[in-house]
Design an enzyme around this catalytic site. Structure first.
Site, PDB file in Angstrom:
ATOM      1  N   SER A  97       0.795  -1.224   0.000  1.00 14.80           N
ATOM      2  CA  SER A  97       0.000   0.000   0.000  1.00 14.80           C
ATOM      3  C   SER A  97       0.828   1.275   0.000  1.00 14.80           C
ATOM      4  CB  SER A  97      -0.949  -0.008   1.193  1.00 14.80           C
ATOM      5  OG  SER A  97      -0.213  -0.095   2.388  1.00 14.80           O
ATOM      6  N   HIS A 101      -6.064  -3.964  -0.810  1.00 11.42           N
ATOM      7  CA  HIS A 101      -5.974  -2.845  -1.744  1.00 11.42           C
ATOM      8  C   HIS A 101      -6.234  -3.284  -3.188  1.00 11.42           C
ATOM      9  CE1 HIS A 101      -4.909   0.711   0.552  1.00 11.42           C
ATOM     10  NE2 HIS A 101      -4.239  -0.076   1.357  1.00 11.42           N
ATOM     11  N   LYS A 157     -12.741  -0.991   2.282  1.00 13.07           N
ATOM     12  CA  LYS A 157     -12.081  -0.188   1.252  1.00 13.07           C
ATOM     13  C   LYS A 157     -12.998  -0.132   0.024  1.00 13.07           C
ATOM     14  CE  LYS A 157      -7.432  -0.347   3.052  1.00 13.07           C
ATOM     15  NZ  LYS A 157      -6.728  -1.402   3.784  1.00 13.07           N
TER      16      LYS A 157
HETATM   17  C1  LIG Z   1      -6.473  -1.789   5.189  1.00 13.10           C
HETATM   18  C2  LIG Z   1      -5.693  -3.040   5.304  1.00 13.10           C
HETATM   19  C3  LIG Z   1      -5.924  -3.951   6.332  1.00 13.10           C
HETATM   20  C4  LIG Z   1      -6.907  -3.676   7.446  1.00 13.10           C
HETATM   21  O1  LIG Z   1      -8.204  -3.718   6.978  1.00 13.10           O
HETATM   22  P1  LIG Z   1      -9.414  -3.266   7.960  1.00 13.10           P
HETATM   23  O2  LIG Z   1     -10.578  -4.011   7.451  1.00 13.10           O
HETATM   24  O3  LIG Z   1      -9.514  -1.793   7.833  1.00 13.10           O
HETATM   25  O4  LIG Z   1      -9.006  -3.685   9.335  1.00 13.10           O
HETATM   26  C5  LIG Z   1      -5.222  -5.137   6.339  1.00 13.10           C
HETATM   27  N1  LIG Z   1      -4.305  -5.415   5.375  1.00 13.10           N
HETATM   28  C6  LIG Z   1      -4.023  -4.534   4.383  1.00 13.10           C
HETATM   29  C7  LIG Z   1      -3.011  -4.884   3.356  1.00 13.10           C
HETATM   30  C8  LIG Z   1      -4.702  -3.315   4.329  1.00 13.10           C
HETATM   31  O5  LIG Z   1      -4.411  -2.453   3.360  1.00 13.10           O
END
Ligand SMILES: *Cc1c(COP(=O)(O)O)cnc(C)c1O
Length: 398
Positions: free
Chosen positions: A186, A214, A245
């Site tokens: 990310s 992502h 997301k």
């Molecule tokens: C955003 C993200 C998470 C966490 O996700 P949530 O559902 O917000 O807890 C875990 N792993 C990656 C790679 C992320 O980008």
């Protein structure tokens, strides 16, 4: 009281190092343009830092489905699943995720942070090995710490280093080996080399897990994520992902995998066993968001077009960008303080971004990580590029 003094000193140190994170407030829904709360009321800015890649966070159909879920299933479950069970809605959502990602089954968690926190410990014991990319998400690092498996960390996307780790694990006489990687890293926007990882996994008899937070919803055919994008499909055994997301952006995480994996997680995964089910409105909205994402080729095309428009305009303006093809486009400032000044200058020009610096990214590699969204218009992209140019000239960056 001594603790409070200690914490106050710690906060002063964080502030003095320029590392203090200040949160801003948004006075309306997430979107391509957002209303930021400010002293005199609100002001409208172009948003370049959300994970709302397809713009589903304020999609009217998602909102309508969430309202219907609220009306039909109430506000909350007030119980963990092994006690009160789940609602039909939760099961429907798990089946939809499994179908979408081409796996036997899926299991819901309150967040992907919990999914990653709970996935390793039930599956692997002290006689097993986890091989983890050095740039994997914090929740993977924590999840690995909570398991008793042996840990092997390989340099980011370095296949020689991964191969060395696999050999080392074999020399250590481990039973099962699990390679774990983010699908998209990310901070850089780089996509994992899943074909090479799967080749190595097959050669050395390892399993592959991808955290596709992502990517799910916006990358690959029908938004099925990096396994679809890179053509490895079911050579990836375990996928973890988020509903927070692209898929509506509310909250919730999941693991999708073969039946015995999911079944054992239902028996043993601690964040699943000892934490409440998703709110019905969130489950219903997310279910609708998955349906929309599946057939959102138009939004995916818009997203790719916007990313290309922004990337090429910024490169011609003379900014240093990290190369890539994901909608994460880091603008490199390298100097931590400069990244903060640039973020402030952009804020003053109506563009919402965040400067990232150590320890989130390596020292000397500070940046403004921009994230493109299908919710933006062409005019928003051009507006943002003009603001970057103006601020960049004012600060002597270009
Ligand atoms: C955003 C993200 C998470 C966490 O996700 P949530 O559902 O917000 O807890 C875990 N792993 C990656 C790679 C992320 O980008």
């Amino acid at each position: 009281m001594r603790l409070l003094d200690h914490l106050a000193d710690l906060l002063k140190d964080i502030e003095a190092e320029g590392l203090y994170k200040r949160e801003r407030l948004i006075a309306g829904p997430q979107g391509g343009r957002i209303d930021v709360a400010s002293a005199g009321g609100t002001r409208s800015v172009v948003n370049l830092c959300s994970n709302n890649y397809l713009g589903l966070a304020d999609h009217p159909d998602v909102i309508a489905a969430a309202k219907e879920g609220l009306d039909r299933f109430g506000f909350g479950m007030a119980s963990v699943r092994f006690i009160c069970g789940a609602q039909t809605l939760h099961r429907e959502l798990e089946c939809a995720i499994a179908r979408y990602l081409g796996k036997d089954d899926a299991i819901l968690f309150a967040a992907c942070f919990d999914a990653n926190g709970g996935v390793f410990e039930p599956l692997l014991g002290p006689e097993d090995a986890i091989l983890s990319d050095a740039l994997n998400h914090a929740s993977i690092i924590d999840g690995i710490r909570l398991s008793k498996a042996k840990r092997y960390r390989y340099a980011n996307s370095n296949m020689n280093a991964l191969e060395d780790s696999l050999k080392e694990a074999i020399a250590d006489g481990v039973r099962f080996k699990l390679i774990v990687t983010d699908g998209v890293f990310s901070m850089d926007g780089y996509i994992a080399d899943l074909p090479a990882i799967c080749d190595l996994a097959e050669r050395y008899d390892a399993l592959v897990m991808v955290d596709d937070c992502h990517a799910t919803g916006h990358l690959g055919e029908k938004g099925r994520g990096t396994p679809a994008l890179t053509g490895v499909g079911d050579r990836v055994h375990i996928v973890t992902g988020t509903l927070g997301k692209t898929l509506g952006g509310a909250m919730g995480g999941f693991v999708a995998a073969a039946q015995p994996v999911i079944d054992i997680l239902r028996q043993r995964a601690r964040p699943y066993l000892f934490s409440n089910s998703l709110a019905p409105a969130v489950a219903a909205g997310s279910l609708r968001a998955i349906e929309i994402a599946k057939s959102a080729d138009d939004r995916r095309a818009t997203l790719a077009r916007h990313a290309e428009r922004f990337r090429s305009a910024m490169a011609s303006a003379g900014f240093e960008l990290l190369p890539g093809s994901s909608p994460i486009i880091p603008v490199m400032l390298n100097d931590a303080r400069l990244s903060q000044e640039m973020a402030r200058a952009l804020d003053a020009r109506g563009v919402y971004v965040t400067g990232f610096f150590f320890p989130v990214v390596p020292k000397g590699r500070a940046r403004i990580r921009t994230q493109i969204s299908a919710a933006l218009s062409d005019a928003d992209i051009d507006y943002a590029v003009d603001a970057f140019k103006d601020a960049g000239k004012a600060l002597g960056i270009i």
